[in-house]
Design a protein around this motif. Structure first.
Motif, short mmCIF file in Angstrom:
data_model
loop_
_atom_site.label_atom_id
_atom_site.label_comp_id
_atom_site.label_asym_id
_atom_site.label_seq_id
_atom_site.Cartn_x
_atom_site.Cartn_y
_atom_site.Cartn_z
N GLU A 37 0.82 -1.21 0.00
CA GLU A 37 0.00 0.00 0.00
C GLU A 37 0.86 1.27 0.00
OE1 GLU A 37 -3.80 1.91 2.42
OE2 GLU A 37 -2.65 0.27 3.31
N VAL A 38 0.41 2.24 -0.78
CA VAL A 38 1.03 3.56 -0.79
C VAL A 38 0.23 4.45 0.15
CG1 VAL A 38 1.66 5.56 -2.18
CG2 VAL A 38 1.75 3.27 -3.18
N THR A 39 0.85 4.93 1.19
CA THR A 39 0.17 5.81 2.14
C THR A 39 0.65 7.24 1.93
OG1 THR A 39 1.86 5.35 3.82
CG2 THR A 39 -0.13 4.01 3.86
N ILE A 40 -0.26 8.16 2.04
CA ILE A 40 0.04 9.58 1.80
C ILE A 40 -0.22 10.36 3.07
CG2 ILE A 40 -0.40 11.55 0.30
CD1 ILE A 40 -1.72 9.57 -1.66
N GLU A 41 0.82 10.97 3.58
CA GLU A 41 0.69 11.78 4.79
C GLU A 41 0.23 13.20 4.41
OE1 GLU A 41 0.90 10.50 7.65
OE2 GLU A 41 1.83 8.57 7.12
N GLY A 42 -0.66 13.75 5.19
CA GLY A 42 -1.16 15.10 4.92
C GLY A 42 -0.44 16.14 5.76
N TYR A 43 0.63 16.69 5.22
CA TYR A 43 1.39 17.72 5.93
C TYR A 43 0.86 19.10 5.53
CZ TYR A 43 4.64 13.91 6.86
OH TYR A 43 5.19 12.72 7.27
N SER A 44 0.81 20.00 6.50
CA SER A 44 0.22 21.32 6.26
C SER A 44 1.00 22.13 5.23
CB SER A 44 0.14 22.10 7.58
OG SER A 44 1.43 22.24 8.15
N VAL A 45 2.28 21.82 5.05
CA VAL A 45 3.10 22.55 4.10
C VAL A 45 2.64 22.30 2.66
CG1 VAL A 45 4.86 20.76 3.80
CG2 VAL A 45 5.48 23.18 3.50
N PHE A 46 1.96 21.16 2.42
CA PHE A 46 1.49 20.83 1.08
C PHE A 46 0.02 21.22 0.92
CE2 PHE A 46 4.74 17.39 1.72
CZ PHE A 46 5.65 17.89 0.81
N LYS A 47 -0.29 21.94 -0.15
CA LYS A 47 -1.69 22.27 -0.44
C LYS A 47 -2.44 21.01 -0.83
CE LYS A 47 -4.60 25.35 -3.21
NZ LYS A 47 -4.63 26.41 -4.25
N TYR A 48 -1.77 20.13 -1.60
CA TYR A 48 -2.36 18.86 -2.01
C TYR A 48 -1.40 17.73 -1.60
CZ TYR A 48 -5.06 21.99 -4.98
OH TYR A 48 -5.85 23.01 -5.44
N PRO A 49 -1.93 16.59 -1.15
CA PRO A 49 -1.06 15.46 -0.77
C PRO A 49 -0.21 15.02 -1.95
CG PRO A 49 -3.31 15.10 0.00
CD PRO A 49 -3.36 16.30 -0.90
N PRO A 50 1.09 14.86 -1.77
CA PRO A 50 2.00 14.54 -2.89
C PRO A 50 2.00 13.03 -3.20
CG PRO A 50 3.25 14.82 -0.88
CD PRO A 50 1.82 15.08 -0.52
N TYR A 51 0.99 12.57 -3.91
CA TYR A 51 0.87 11.14 -4.20
C TYR A 51 2.06 10.62 -4.99
CZ TYR A 51 -0.64 6.83 -6.46
OH TYR A 51 -0.69 5.55 -6.93
N ASP A 52 2.50 11.38 -5.99
CA ASP A 52 3.58 10.90 -6.84
C ASP A 52 4.88 10.68 -6.06
OD1 ASP A 52 3.71 13.59 -6.40
OD2 ASP A 52 4.08 14.17 -8.48
N ILE A 53 5.15 11.54 -5.07
CA ILE A 53 6.35 11.38 -4.25
C ILE A 53 6.19 10.18 -3.31
CG2 ILE A 53 7.87 12.47 -2.56
CD1 ILE A 53 7.95 13.73 -5.34
N ALA A 54 5.00 10.06 -2.73
CA ALA A 54 4.74 8.92 -1.84
C ALA A 54 4.85 7.61 -2.61
CB ALA A 54 3.35 9.05 -1.20
#
Length: 377
Positions: A57-74
């Motif tokens: 599984e690819v999990t995406i953390e929601g950090y406030s610095v990102f406007k949108y969750p960075p799926y491609d990096i995750a």
């Protein structure tokens, strides 16, 4: 030759690319290869466990610095982890954006020389490829791949014209599982859906996006319904569904149009259907057309993309100009009112599936590519 460990990156949701990615994985797993799916959720076709199929599984953390969750990096990070932890031999990526780019980044993160196969399914070229802000990114993902394939000759040619990558593109057609898609006994399904035995059935299966051009399907059906007794089955779900319900009411045919949502019993639904309408604006291949042919159902499709590579006009169905609702209805009526012609087209469709889109042959083509990408051929 030895069995391989293959990382697969795909969209896990319903759609032609997800179907092909999972069906291919199932067949490769049965041939002894380890298939490691690196996705945000379990692909929908894996309704049965197989010891050679793994899910990471690819999990995406929601950090406030990102406007949108960075799926491609995750995704890239997870790919790198799985390359290292599982000792993968290659990656098979479905869609250039963002998957091929994430695969290239993940490969670099892992300091690996692993091969990458990218399979183009359509919108990564036919929509994203026309976006000036994304074209270079698509080209980058393709050029970073070891091997690139397209699911139709039409898509291959369009990719060369629009993206102009430096890497060769090979055509490998989509396929279906003939053990699932074949002529079956639907039992009482037709009566269960309150369709009279004398009524003809037109079917459309899609993800109800604007590009599928469902208004033309409904309007074409209305013309058919004005001549003969018939029902239209609309299978699937998506953003255009509610608009289509409004359209059927506006056209005063809502009593003859049945919205069934997403269904698992597609072979049985095709078994009670007489023809398929598939009047898309863009279509790299049209997997549902192949499913219909395998179940003995001729299709009316538009002269768009890879559709004419599946529907042989005047042999196993008809191809009509995009937007020509009158011709679509005319060709539909021709098949619905001519039993002998319909039976001929149905037989020809079965031969098309067996001769041009045989799953054993196409799976073997992919297996050969896997060995090539792994440096063993």
């Amino acid at each position: 030759m030895r069995k391989l460990k293959i990382g697969v990156i795909c969209y896990p949701s319903l759609g032609g690319s997800g179907v092909v990615a999972t069906e291919l994985g199932i067949m490769m797993a049965k041939r002894g290869h380890e298939m490691h799916y690196i996705t945000s959720s379990m692909p929908f076709r894996f309704d049965e466990a197989h010891p050679n199929i793994y899910f990471h599984e690819v999990t995406i953390e929601g950090y406030s610095v990102f406007k949108y969750p960075p799926y491609d990096i995750a995704l890239a990070n997870r790919i790198a982890q799985v390359i290292e932890s599982e000792g993968l031999d290659l990656l098979h990526v479905h869609y250039a954006m963002p998957h091929a780019v994430s695969a290239a980044l993940g490969k670099d993160m892992a300091s690996s020389d692993i091969g990458i196969i990218t399979t183009l399914h359509g919108t990564d070229v036919t929509i994203l490829g026309y976006d000036p802000g994304l074209k270079n990114t698509v080209r980058y993902g393709l050029n970073k791949s070891t091997i690139v394939t397209a699911v139709s000759e039409s898509l291959r040619q369009e990719t060369i014209e629009i993206i102009n990558p430096s890497i060769e593109i090979r055509t490998i057609y989509n396929f279906i599982d003939e053990k699932k898609y074949h002529q079956v006994n639907p039992g009482t399904l037709k009566s269960d859906l309150h369709i009279h035995p004398d009524e003809k059935v037109v079917i459309h299966i899609s993800n109800f996006r604007e590009v599928k051009n469902i208004p033309d399907v409904i309007k074409g059906f209305k013309k058919i319904r004005s001549k003969i007794k018939a029902k239209l089955l609309l299978i699937g779900d998506g953003p255009e569904k509610q608009k289509m319900k409004v359209l059927t009411r506006k056209l005063n045919i809502e009593a003859d149009v049945v919205f069934l949502g997403t269904r698992a019993d597609l072979p049985e639904l095709l078994a009670i259907s007489d023809i398929m309408f598939h009047l898309s604006e863009k279509e790299a291949f049209g997997l549902v057309l192949l499913e219909a042919l395998a179940c003995g159902v001729p299709s009316i499709g538009t002269d768009i993309g890879g559709i004419p590579e599946v529907i042989e006009d005047g042999v196993n169905g008809f191809v009509v100009p995009f937007g020509d609702i009158d011709m679509a209805a005319e060709k539909g009526l021709l098949l619905l009112q001519n039993k002998e012609l319909h039976e001929t087209f149905s037989r020809n469709g079965l031969l098309t599936v067996k001769g041009k889109f045989s799953s054993p042959e196409i799976v073997l083509q992919y297996e050969n590519l896997y060995y090539e990408a792994a440096g063993e051929k």
